[in-house]
Design a protein around this motif. Structure first.
Motif, PDB file in Angstrom:
ATOM      1  N   LEU A 172       0.841  -1.201   0.000  1.00  0.00           N
ATOM      2  CA  LEU A 172       0.000   0.000   0.000  1.00  0.00           C
ATOM      3  C   LEU A 172       0.871   1.244   0.000  1.00  0.00           C
ATOM      4  O   LEU A 172       0.585   2.220  -0.705  1.00  0.00           O
ATOM      5  N   ALA A 173       1.929   1.206   0.806  1.00  0.00           N
ATOM      6  CA  ALA A 173       2.834   2.353   0.890  1.00  0.00           C
ATOM      7  C   ALA A 173       3.514   2.625  -0.442  1.00  0.00           C
ATOM      8  O   ALA A 173       3.897   3.764  -0.739  1.00  0.00           O
ATOM      9  N   GLU A 174       3.669   1.575  -1.263  1.00  0.00           N
ATOM     10  CA  GLU A 174       4.273   1.739  -2.584  1.00  0.00           C
ATOM     11  C   GLU A 174       3.256   2.206  -3.614  1.00  0.00           C
ATOM     12  O   GLU A 174       3.609   2.433  -4.776  1.00  0.00           O
ATOM     13  N   GLY A 175       1.998   2.333  -3.206  1.00  0.00           N
ATOM     14  CA  GLY A 175       0.954   2.817  -4.092  1.00  0.00           C
ATOM     15  C   GLY A 175       0.308   1.749  -4.957  1.00  0.00           C
ATOM     16  O   GLY A 175      -0.370   2.069  -5.933  1.00  0.00           O
ATOM     17  N   LEU A 176       0.491   0.472  -4.602  1.00  0.00           N
ATOM     18  CA  LEU A 176      -0.081  -0.599  -5.406  1.00  0.00           C
ATOM     19  C   LEU A 176      -1.573  -0.754  -5.126  1.00  0.00           C
ATOM     20  O   LEU A 176      -2.026  -0.566  -4.005  1.00  0.00           O
ATOM     21  N   GLY A 177      -2.315  -1.119  -6.144  1.00  0.00           N
ATOM     22  CA  GLY A 177      -3.738  -1.390  -6.000  1.00  0.00           C
ATOM     23  C   GLY A 177      -3.991  -2.832  -5.606  1.00  0.00           C
ATOM     24  O   GLY A 177      -3.073  -3.660  -5.566  1.00  0.00           O
ATOM     25  N   ASN A 178      -5.249  -3.154  -5.347  1.00  0.00           N
ATOM     26  CA  ASN A 178      -5.603  -4.495  -4.879  1.00  0.00           C
ATOM     27  C   ASN A 178      -5.190  -5.584  -5.859  1.00  0.00           C
ATOM     28  O   ASN A 178      -4.657  -6.630  -5.468  1.00  0.00           O
TER      29      ASN A 178
END
Length: 223
Positions: A172-178
């Protein structure tokens, strides 16, 4: 409960049952037939037999009774010709990752096998409306150990994350989506959603950004 997309429903909910035990199938059938909001569509010992029995008929909710002896490995894949988007899973071992991975639907209820009939009926109606439901005692096991590490400044406890939850939080911190998280961890989108719900609950976060910030503050995410 987590709300997902809700579709209009007219008439009784068509419910089918998969259960190895004939007694359990009979009990769930009687339960369905006793509720005016539910129409019993059929029951069988496994997915393949149920597909044959339904002969392509559509159902709204599939209730699956998972006996402990069957919990070491996933059930057979569901036939896309009859599998609904809503499931009620009755199991005494809800913390296994494959339980979430093998369910193709988005709306899932996980209840203990001895759940009261009223709870089963309520969960059938909730999943048909696009909700995810966890029974109170199941909720604690799905989220893992909930012993507080320390008190925050507001004296509200927060709880330890599992190693998998820390992995998800880092992504999440890396900006990845589900979907990207699911691909990298080789798990289903449903499993990612349950991990996120657990993370939000343990950290007291209301969204992804807040979860990352609280995770950084509490040492779960390194920058």
């Amino acid at each position: 409960m987590a709300r997902l997309a809700q579709t209009a429903q007219t008439g009784p909910l068509r419910v089918a049952v998969i259960a190895e035990s004939p007694q359990v199938r009979a009990s769930l059938q009687a339960l369905a037939e006793s509720s005016p909001a539910i129409a019993f569509a059929g029951g069988a010992v496994d997915a393949a037999a149920l597909a044959d029995r339904l002969a392509g008929a559509a159902i709204d909710v599939l209730v699956i009774d998972l006996e402990p002896s069957a919990s070491d490995s996933p059930p057979p894949p569901f036939d896309v010709g009859f599998a609904p988007s809503a499931f009620v899973l009755l199991t005494d071992e809800p913390d296994l990752d494959w339980v979430l991975d093998v369910l193709p639907g988005d709306a899932v209820a996980i209840l203990p096998r001895n759940a009261p009939q009223a709870e089963i009926v309520a969960s059938i109606e909730a999943t048909a409306a696009g909700l995810c439901v966890l029974a109170r005692d199941v909720f604690g096991r799905v989220l893992g150990a909930r012993k507080p590490l320390r008190q925050s400044a507001s004296d509200a406890p927060f709880y330890a994350l599992t190693s998998r939850e820390i992995e998800v939080l880092a992504m999440l911190a890396e900006g990845l989506g589900n979907k990207e998280i699911a691909r990298q961890l080789d798990i289903s989108d449903n499993t990612v959603k349950f991990h996120l719900s657990s993370i939000f609950g343990k950290l007291g976060a209301t969204n992804r950004t807040e979860a990352v910030m609280l995770g950084m503050r509490r040492g779960f995410v390194m920058v």
